[in-house]
Motif scaffolding. Structure first.
Motif, PDB file in Angstrom:
ATOM      1  N   VAL A   1      -5.131 -14.732   2.761  1.00  0.00           N
ATOM      2  CA  VAL A   1      -5.948 -14.153   1.700  1.00  0.00           C
ATOM      3  C   VAL A   1      -6.692 -15.248   0.944  1.00  0.00           C
ATOM      4  O   VAL A   1      -7.908 -15.168   0.757  1.00  0.00           O
ATOM      5  CB  VAL A   1      -5.106 -13.291   0.729  1.00  0.00           C
ATOM      6  CG1 VAL A   1      -5.948 -12.784  -0.425  1.00  0.00           C
ATOM      7  CG2 VAL A   1      -4.452 -12.138   1.473  1.00  0.00           C
TER       8      VAL A   1
ATOM      9  N   PHE B   1      -1.517  -4.762   2.538  1.00  0.00           N
ATOM     10  CA  PHE B   1      -0.591  -5.675   1.886  1.00  0.00           C
ATOM     11  C   PHE B   1       0.258  -4.916   0.881  1.00  0.00           C
ATOM     12  O   PHE B   1      -0.200  -3.946   0.271  1.00  0.00           O
ATOM     13  CB  PHE B   1      -1.370  -6.813   1.219  1.00  0.00           C
ATOM     14  CG  PHE B   1      -2.070  -7.677   2.228  1.00  0.00           C
ATOM     15  CD1 PHE B   1      -1.429  -8.762   2.791  1.00  0.00           C
ATOM     16  CD2 PHE B   1      -3.360  -7.381   2.646  1.00  0.00           C
ATOM     17  CE1 PHE B   1      -2.058  -9.547   3.742  1.00  0.00           C
ATOM     18  CE2 PHE B   1      -4.006  -8.162   3.592  1.00  0.00           C
ATOM     19  CZ  PHE B   1      -3.351  -9.250   4.144  1.00  0.00           C
ATOM     20  N   ASP B   2       1.498  -5.372   0.697  1.00  0.00           N
ATOM     21  CA  ASP B   2       2.386  -4.642  -0.210  1.00  0.00           C
ATOM     22  C   ASP B   2       1.954  -4.823  -1.667  1.00  0.00           C
ATOM     23  O   ASP B   2       1.152  -5.693  -2.003  1.00  0.00           O
ATOM     24  CB  ASP B   2       3.848  -5.014   0.018  1.00  0.00           C
ATOM     25  CG  ASP B   2       4.206  -6.431  -0.372  1.00  0.00           C
ATOM     26  OD1 ASP B   2       3.716  -6.925  -1.411  1.00  0.00           O
ATOM     27  OD2 ASP B   2       5.011  -7.055   0.336  1.00  0.00           O
TER      28      ASP B   2
ATOM     29  N   THR C   1      -4.091 -10.613   8.506  1.00  0.00           N
ATOM     30  CA  THR C   1      -2.856  -9.822   8.499  1.00  0.00           C
ATOM     31  C   THR C   1      -1.752 -10.438   7.648  1.00  0.00           C
ATOM     32  O   THR C   1      -0.762  -9.775   7.363  1.00  0.00           O
ATOM     33  CB  THR C   1      -2.310  -9.654   9.933  1.00  0.00           C
ATOM     34  OG1 THR C   1      -2.063 -10.946  10.490  1.00  0.00           O
ATOM     35  CG2 THR C   1      -3.283  -8.872  10.809  1.00  0.00           C
ATOM     36  N   GLU C   2      -1.926 -11.684   7.231  1.00  0.00           N
ATOM     37  CA  GLU C   2      -0.870 -12.411   6.520  1.00  0.00           C
ATOM     38  C   GLU C   2      -1.293 -12.765   5.104  1.00  0.00           C
ATOM     39  O   GLU C   2      -2.461 -13.090   4.858  1.00  0.00           O
ATOM     40  CB  GLU C   2      -0.527 -13.711   7.260  1.00  0.00           C
ATOM     41  CG  GLU C   2      -0.069 -13.516   8.688  1.00  0.00           C
ATOM     42  CD  GLU C   2       1.247 -12.783   8.788  1.00  0.00           C
ATOM     43  OE1 GLU C   2       2.112 -12.983   7.905  1.00  0.00           O
ATOM     44  OE2 GLU C   2       1.412 -12.006   9.743  1.00  0.00           O
ATOM     45  N   ARG C   3      -0.352 -12.766   4.171  1.00  0.00           N
ATOM     46  CA  ARG C   3      -0.607 -13.141   2.779  1.00  0.00           C
ATOM     47  C   ARG C   3      -1.271 -14.514   2.696  1.00  0.00           C
ATOM     48  O   ARG C   3      -2.181 -14.738   1.911  1.00  0.00           O
ATOM     49  CB  ARG C   3       0.703 -13.111   1.990  1.00  0.00           C
ATOM     50  CG  ARG C   3       0.718 -13.849   0.675  1.00  0.00           C
ATOM     51  CD  ARG C   3      -0.244 -13.237  -0.325  1.00  0.00           C
ATOM     52  NE  ARG C   3      -0.269 -13.940  -1.577  1.00  0.00           N
ATOM     53  CZ  ARG C   3      -1.182 -14.843  -1.930  1.00  0.00           C
ATOM     54  NH1 ARG C   3      -2.110 -15.213  -1.082  1.00  0.00           N
ATOM     55  NH2 ARG C   3      -1.174 -15.390  -3.129  1.00  0.00           N
TER      56      ARG C   3
ATOM     57  N   VAL D   1       2.125  -8.311  -3.415  1.00  0.00           N
ATOM     58  CA  VAL D   1       1.063  -9.228  -3.000  1.00  0.00           C
ATOM     59  C   VAL D   1      -0.252  -8.830  -3.660  1.00  0.00           C
ATOM     60  O   VAL D   1      -0.971  -9.680  -4.205  1.00  0.00           O
ATOM     61  CB  VAL D   1       0.933  -9.260  -1.459  1.00  0.00           C
ATOM     62  CG1 VAL D   1      -0.315 -10.008  -1.030  1.00  0.00           C
ATOM     63  CG2 VAL D   1       2.175  -9.881  -0.834  1.00  0.00           C
ATOM     64  N   LEU D   2      -0.566  -7.547  -3.631  1.00  0.00           N
ATOM     65  CA  LEU D   2      -1.796  -7.069  -4.277  1.00  0.00           C
ATOM     66  C   LEU D   2      -1.812  -7.449  -5.756  1.00  0.00           C
ATOM     67  O   LEU D   2      -2.799  -8.005  -6.253  1.00  0.00           O
ATOM     68  CB  LEU D   2      -1.944  -5.559  -4.121  1.00  0.00           C
ATOM     69  CG  LEU D   2      -2.323  -5.056  -2.733  1.00  0.00           C
ATOM     70  CD1 LEU D   2      -2.161  -3.550  -2.652  1.00  0.00           C
ATOM     71  CD2 LEU D   2      -3.739  -5.463  -2.376  1.00  0.00           C
TER      72      LEU D   2
ATOM     73  N   ALA E   1      -4.773  -4.101   8.263  1.00  0.00           N
ATOM     74  CA  ALA E   1      -3.544  -4.547   7.608  1.00  0.00           C
ATOM     75  C   ALA E   1      -3.567  -4.116   6.145  1.00  0.00           C
ATOM     76  O   ALA E   1      -4.590  -4.202   5.479  1.00  0.00           O
ATOM     77  CB  ALA E   1      -3.410  -6.054   7.707  1.00  0.00           C
TER      78      ALA E   1
ATOM     79  N   ASP F   1      -7.674  -5.475   1.614  1.00  0.00           N
ATOM     80  CA  ASP F   1      -6.861  -5.166   2.787  1.00  0.00           C
ATOM     81  C   ASP F   1      -7.192  -6.203   3.844  1.00  0.00           C
ATOM     82  O   ASP F   1      -7.816  -7.219   3.548  1.00  0.00           O
ATOM     83  CB  ASP F   1      -7.078  -3.727   3.266  1.00  0.00           C
ATOM     84  CG  ASP F   1      -8.527  -3.414   3.605  1.00  0.00           C
ATOM     85  OD1 ASP F   1      -9.282  -4.329   4.027  1.00  0.00           O
ATOM     86  OD2 ASP F   1      -8.916  -2.245   3.480  1.00  0.00           O
ATOM     87  N   GLY F   2      -6.799  -5.950   5.050  1.00  0.00           N
ATOM     88  CA  GLY F   2      -7.020  -6.917   6.116  1.00  0.00           C
ATOM     89  C   GLY F   2      -8.459  -7.102   6.516  1.00  0.00           C
ATOM     90  O   GLY F   2      -8.800  -8.089   7.185  1.00  0.00           O
TER      91      GLY F   2
ATOM     92  N   THR G   1      -8.916  -4.446  -5.269  1.00  0.00           N
ATOM     93  CA  THR G   1      -7.974  -4.315  -4.162  1.00  0.00           C
ATOM     94  C   THR G   1      -8.493  -5.134  -2.990  1.00  0.00           C
ATOM     95  O   THR G   1      -9.584  -5.707  -3.031  1.00  0.00           O
ATOM     96  CB  THR G   1      -7.752  -2.837  -3.756  1.00  0.00           C
ATOM     97  OG1 THR G   1      -6.593  -2.754  -2.912  1.00  0.00           O
ATOM     98  CG2 THR G   1      -8.954  -2.234  -3.068  1.00  0.00           C
TER      99      THR G   1
END
Length: 103
Positions: free
Chosen positions: A80, A5-6, A75-77, A9-10, A3, A47-48, A45
């Protein structure tokens, strides 16, 4: 597939971690880095599959480390924060430090 993240979100997560949790970044890096004597760590950074930190050691060496999420792929914000908190708790356990309470 990992996944991704946009950018919004990052940016939000990285700003929060680096502005409000700089000490936690160092703690996580010290616990999970293969290189010793980490004195500075910046989350760069994620990622998933993992978070990534730029670390600096006492002798000035620099390295990038990736630390997998303890709970596995996300996979979801909303996942995190849970995984970063789990990394913090695992880092404390590994280093023999009492973790603070989470709100």
């Amino acid at each position: 597939m990992t996944a991704v993240f946009d950018d919004a979100v990052l940016r939000a997560v990285l700003h929060h971690m680096n502005a409000d949790h700089a000490d936690d970044n160092v703690l996580i890096a010290r616990a999970f880095s293969p290189i010793p004597d980490v004195i500075s760590a910046t989350m760069t950074t994620f990622d998933g599959d993992a978070g990534q930190w730029h670390v600096i050691t006492a002798d000035g060496a620099e390295e990038v480390i990736r630390v997998p999420w303890p709970g596995g792929t996300i996979t979801e914000r909303s996942e995190v924060r849970r995984e970063i908190v789990a990394l913090y708790d695992a880092a404390c356990m590994r280093l023999g430090i009492e973790p603070r309470a989470h709100s």
